[in-house]
Design a protein around this motif. Structure first.
Motif, PDB file in Angstrom:
ATOM      1  N   THR A  96      53.778  47.690  46.555  1.00 57.18           N
ATOM      2  CA  THR A  96      52.582  46.494  46.955  1.00 57.18           C
ATOM      3  C   THR A  96      51.809  46.274  45.380  1.00 57.18           C
ATOM      4  OG1 THR A  96      51.142  48.163  47.789  1.00 57.18           O
ATOM      5  CG2 THR A  96      52.673  47.191  49.207  1.00 57.18           C
ATOM      6  N   VAL A  97      50.866  45.273  45.656  1.00 62.38           N
ATOM      7  CA  VAL A  97      50.083  45.064  44.739  1.00 62.38           C
ATOM      8  C   VAL A  97      49.010  46.476  44.331  1.00 62.38           C
ATOM      9  CG1 VAL A  97      47.710  43.642  44.248  1.00 62.38           C
ATOM     10  CG2 VAL A  97      49.805  42.705  44.994  1.00 62.38           C
ATOM     11  N   LEU A  98      48.660  46.828  45.513  1.00 61.31           N
ATOM     12  CA  LEU A  98      47.673  48.103  45.283  1.00 61.31           C
ATOM     13  C   LEU A  98      48.228  49.303  44.687  1.00 61.31           C
ATOM     14  CD1 LEU A  98      44.717  49.271  45.766  1.00 61.31           C
ATOM     15  CD2 LEU A  98      45.707  49.811  48.074  1.00 61.31           C
ATOM     16  N   GLU A  99      49.573  49.394  45.211  1.00 59.36           N
ATOM     17  CA  GLU A  99      50.503  50.407  44.686  1.00 59.36           C
ATOM     18  C   GLU A  99      50.665  50.342  43.078  1.00 59.36           C
ATOM     19  OE1 GLU A  99      52.833  51.819  48.728  1.00 59.36           O
ATOM     20  OE2 GLU A  99      53.647  50.284  47.391  1.00 59.36           O
ATOM     21  N   LYS A 117      41.686  54.323  44.463  1.00 55.49           N
ATOM     22  CA  LYS A 117      42.167  53.338  45.205  1.00 55.49           C
ATOM     23  C   LYS A 117      40.930  52.354  45.733  1.00 55.49           C
ATOM     24  CE  LYS A 117      44.219  52.842  49.892  1.00 55.49           C
ATOM     25  NZ  LYS A 117      45.111  53.709  51.006  1.00 55.49           N
ATOM     26  N   LYS A 118      39.823  52.889  45.757  1.00 50.06           N
ATOM     27  CA  LYS A 118      38.634  52.197  45.873  1.00 50.06           C
ATOM     28  C   LYS A 118      38.110  51.222  44.907  1.00 50.06           C
ATOM     29  CE  LYS A 118      33.519  53.018  47.245  1.00 50.06           C
ATOM     30  NZ  LYS A 118      32.801  52.375  46.264  1.00 50.06           N
ATOM     31  N   GLU A 119      38.309  51.712  43.352  1.00 48.52           N
ATOM     32  CA  GLU A 119      38.295  51.116  42.482  1.00 48.52           C
ATOM     33  C   GLU A 119      39.247  49.767  42.260  1.00 48.52           C
ATOM     34  OE1 GLU A 119      38.302  51.527  37.381  1.00 48.52           O
ATOM     35  OE2 GLU A 119      38.279  53.256  38.616  1.00 48.52           O
ATOM     36  N   ALA A 120      40.356  50.243  42.645  1.00 48.07           N
ATOM     37  CA  ALA A 120      41.562  49.189  42.537  1.00 48.07           C
ATOM     38  C   ALA A 120      41.080  48.000  43.414  1.00 48.07           C
ATOM     39  CB  ALA A 120      42.977  49.585  42.940  1.00 48.07           C
ATOM     40  N   ILE A 121      40.757  48.380  44.580  1.00 46.85           N
ATOM     41  CA  ILE A 121      40.468  47.165  45.641  1.00 46.85           C
ATOM     42  C   ILE A 121      39.437  46.423  45.083  1.00 46.85           C
ATOM     43  CG2 ILE A 121      39.612  46.757  47.974  1.00 46.85           C
ATOM     44  CD1 ILE A 121      41.245  49.169  48.890  1.00 46.85           C
ATOM     45  N   GLU A 122      38.215  47.187  44.782  1.00 51.51           N
ATOM     46  CA  GLU A 122      37.234  46.272  44.259  1.00 51.51           C
ATOM     47  C   GLU A 122      37.482  45.288  42.965  1.00 51.51           C
ATOM     48  OE1 GLU A 122      34.139  49.449  43.118  1.00 51.51           O
ATOM     49  OE2 GLU A 122      33.618  49.687  45.205  1.00 51.51           O
ATOM     50  N   LEU A 123      38.387  45.849  42.154  1.00 48.16           N
ATOM     51  CA  LEU A 123      39.022  45.091  40.970  1.00 48.16           C
ATOM     52  C   LEU A 123      39.495  43.901  41.551  1.00 48.16           C
ATOM     53  CD1 LEU A 123      40.345  47.501  38.157  1.00 48.16           C
ATOM     54  CD2 LEU A 123      38.632  45.395  37.960  1.00 48.16           C
ATOM     55  N   MET A 127      38.774  39.454  41.309  1.00 47.00           N
ATOM     56  CA  MET A 127      39.934  38.694  40.892  1.00 47.00           C
ATOM     57  C   MET A 127      40.406  37.943  41.885  1.00 47.00           C
ATOM     58  SD  MET A 127      42.015  40.941  37.902  1.00 47.00           S
ATOM     59  CE  MET A 127      41.093  41.690  36.639  1.00 47.00           C
ATOM     60  N   GLY A 128      39.825  37.810  42.947  1.00 49.53           N
ATOM     61  CA  GLY A 128      40.269  36.701  43.957  1.00 49.53           C
ATOM     62  C   GLY A 128      41.773  37.116  44.702  1.00 49.53           C
ATOM     63  N   LEU A 129      42.142  38.488  44.647  1.00 50.68           N
ATOM     64  CA  LEU A 129      43.138  38.997  45.248  1.00 50.68           C
ATOM     65  C   LEU A 129      43.181  40.063  46.276  1.00 50.68           C
ATOM     66  CD1 LEU A 129      45.095  39.583  41.832  1.00 50.68           C
ATOM     67  CD2 LEU A 129      45.736  37.627  43.462  1.00 50.68           C
ATOM     68  N   GLY A 130      41.870  40.066  46.987  1.00 53.93           N
ATOM     69  CA  GLY A 130      41.431  40.707  48.152  1.00 53.93           C
ATOM     70  C   GLY A 130      42.621  40.848  49.146  1.00 53.93           C
ATOM     71  N   VAL A 148      47.067  40.556  38.700  1.00 53.92           N
ATOM     72  CA  VAL A 148      47.334  41.944  39.270  1.00 53.92           C
ATOM     73  C   VAL A 148      47.498  42.961  37.793  1.00 53.92           C
ATOM     74  CG1 VAL A 148      48.799  43.663  40.448  1.00 53.92           C
ATOM     75  CG2 VAL A 148      48.357  41.419  41.346  1.00 53.92           C
ATOM     76  N   ALA A 149      48.464  42.430  36.918  1.00 63.53           N
ATOM     77  CA  ALA A 149      48.582  43.279  35.644  1.00 63.53           C
ATOM     78  C   ALA A 149      47.493  43.357  34.983  1.00 63.53           C
ATOM     79  CB  ALA A 149      49.707  42.225  34.696  1.00 63.53           C
ATOM     80  N   ILE A 150      46.751  42.454  34.942  1.00 62.42           N
ATOM     81  CA  ILE A 150      45.369  42.520  34.295  1.00 62.42           C
ATOM     82  C   ILE A 150      44.443  43.961  35.113  1.00 62.42           C
ATOM     83  CG2 ILE A 150      43.085  41.498  33.553  1.00 62.42           C
ATOM     84  CD1 ILE A 150      44.461  39.035  33.111  1.00 62.42           C
ATOM     85  N   ALA A 151      44.462  43.569  36.232  1.00 63.90           N
ATOM     86  CA  ALA A 151      43.696  44.602  37.114  1.00 63.90           C
ATOM     87  C   ALA A 151      44.301  46.078  36.779  1.00 63.90           C
ATOM     88  CB  ALA A 151      44.006  44.398  38.485  1.00 63.90           C
ATOM     89  N   ARG A 152      45.611  46.343  36.781  1.00 62.15           N
ATOM     90  CA  ARG A 152      46.354  47.453  36.628  1.00 62.15           C
ATOM     91  C   ARG A 152      45.902  48.095  35.167  1.00 62.15           C
ATOM     92  NH1 ARG A 152      52.826  47.049  36.124  1.00 62.15           N
ATOM     93  NH2 ARG A 152      51.959  45.800  34.510  1.00 62.15           N
ATOM     94  N   VAL A 153      45.827  47.238  34.146  1.00 63.12           N
ATOM     95  CA  VAL A 153      45.337  47.857  32.860  1.00 63.12           C
ATOM     96  C   VAL A 153      43.988  48.343  33.051  1.00 63.12           C
ATOM     97  CG1 VAL A 153      44.854  47.110  30.662  1.00 63.12           C
ATOM     98  CG2 VAL A 153      47.060  46.489  31.516  1.00 63.12           C
ATOM     99  N   LEU A 154      43.047  47.361  33.564  1.00 69.08           N
ATOM    100  CA  LEU A 154      41.535  47.711  33.720  1.00 69.08           C
ATOM    101  C   LEU A 154      41.380  49.125  34.360  1.00 69.08           C
ATOM    102  CD1 LEU A 154      40.116  44.299  34.249  1.00 69.08           C
ATOM    103  CD2 LEU A 154      39.895  45.595  32.175  1.00 69.08           C
TER     104      LEU A 154
END
Length: 248
Positions: A96-99, A117-123, A127-130, A148-154
Motif C-alpha cells: 500500500t501507499v503507507l507500506e 507510521k505517524k510521520e508518514a501519515i502526516e507527510l 501532500m493531499g494523499l491522506g 508518494v515517491a517524494i514522501a517515501r524519500v522524505l
C-alpha cells in the motif's frame, strides 16, 4: 555564510569509451536549490546517479560535509543522507501507499514503526494523499504515485534531495501538482539538486542554474542571468528551442 554540504571535484564518468562527465566541479551549500539543465544525453541524470552512488565514477571525488563518499563501501548509508526521486516512481506494487513509505525507515534505519507510521501519515496528508494511504500503486494517478515517491524519500530524513526529471512521465495536468510539492520543499529550506526540462519551473525554483553540455558545466549562474543573458552560444541555442515564432 551557508556551509557547503556537497562538493563534486573533477568528476569523470564514462561508459566503455564514451565519456559522459568530464571534469565536473560543483559545490552545493546548505539550503541551496540547484537546477541542472541541458540537452538530452548531456549527462544530467548520470550526474545525479553518481552522487547517489548508483553509478561509480572513474575520476575525481564526491565530498559530503568534507567526507569522501564515492569510495564508501556501504552505499545504503550514502542514500540515507542523499535521497533520490526518479521519474519512474519505483513503488512496490504489492504494498500500500503507507507500506511503501514506511518500509525503508523501519527496515533500513531500524526506527520505531509506530513513530514512522505517524510521520508518514502526516507527510501524505500534507501532500493531499491522506485518503490514499491504504491504496495500492495501481489505483493511483501518475501524479499521486510521484508524490508518494517524494514522501517515501522524505521519511528517510535525507539532508540532500535529488530529483531526476520527476515530471517526465506525467500528463500535463499532473505536472503542476508534483512541481508544487517540490516548490514547497524549496521554500522550507531543503537542499536540492533538480534535473528538469520544465524551464518556467527551473526559473521559479532555482537559486542557481547549471547548464551541462558534453559532460561539462558551461554555465553556473542565477536564473535571471541565465535566462536573460546567457554567456555561451550553446546556452543561447538551447534556450531558443523553448521559444516559438510564427513565420510570416
Amino acid at each position: 555564510m551557508a556551509e557547503t554540504v556537497l562538493e563534486l571535484q573533477k568528476i569523470r564518468k564514462q561508459f566503455s569509451d564514451t565519456v559522459v562527465l568530464n571534469g565536473v566541479d560543483l559545490a552545493v551549500k546548505q539550503g541551496e536549490v540547484i537546477v541542472i539543465i541541458g540537452p538530452s544525453g548531456c549527462g544530467k541524470s548520470t550526474l545525479l546517479r553518481c552522487i547517489n552512488g548508483l553509478e561509480p565514477i572513474q575520476g575525481g571525488q564526491i565530498l559530503f560535509y568534507n567526507e569522501r563518499i564515492d569510495t564508501c563501501k556501504d552505499l545504503s548509508l550514502v542514500r540515507q543522507k542523499i535521497g533520490m526521486v526518479f521519474q519512474s516512481y519505483e513503488l512496490f506494487p504489492h504494498k500500500t501507499v503507507l507500506e511503501n513509505v514506511i518500509l525503508a525507515p523501519v527496515k533500513v534505519q531500524r526506527r520505531n514503526k509506530e513513530k514512522v507510521k505517524k510521520e508518514a501519515i502526516e507527510l501524505l496528508e500534507r501532500m493531499g494523499l491522506g485518503q490514499k494511504i491504504n491504496s495500492y500503486p495501481k489505483e493511483l494517478s501518475g501524479g499521486q504515485k510521484q508524490r508518494v515517491a517524494i514522501a517515501r524519500v522524505l521519511c528517510m530524513h535525507p539532508q540532500v534531495l535529488l530529483f531526476d526529471e520527476v515530471t517526465a512521465a506525467l500528463d500535463p495536468e499532473m505536472v503542476h501538482e508534483v512541481l508544487q510539492v517540490i516548490l514547497d520543499l524549496a521554500q522550507s529550506g531543503r537542499t536540492m539538486l533538480i534535473v528538469t526540462h520544465e524551464m518556467q519551473f527551473a526559473r521559479a525554483i532555482a537559486d542557481r542554474i547549471c547548464f551541462l553540455e558534453n559532460g561539462h558545466i558551461l554555465e553556473d549562474t542565477s536564473p535571471k542571468e541565465f535566462f536573460e543573458n546567457p554567456k555561451t552560444e550553446r546556452a543561447k541555442q538551447f534556450l531558443k528551442t523553448f521559444t516559438y515564432e510564427r513565420k510570416q
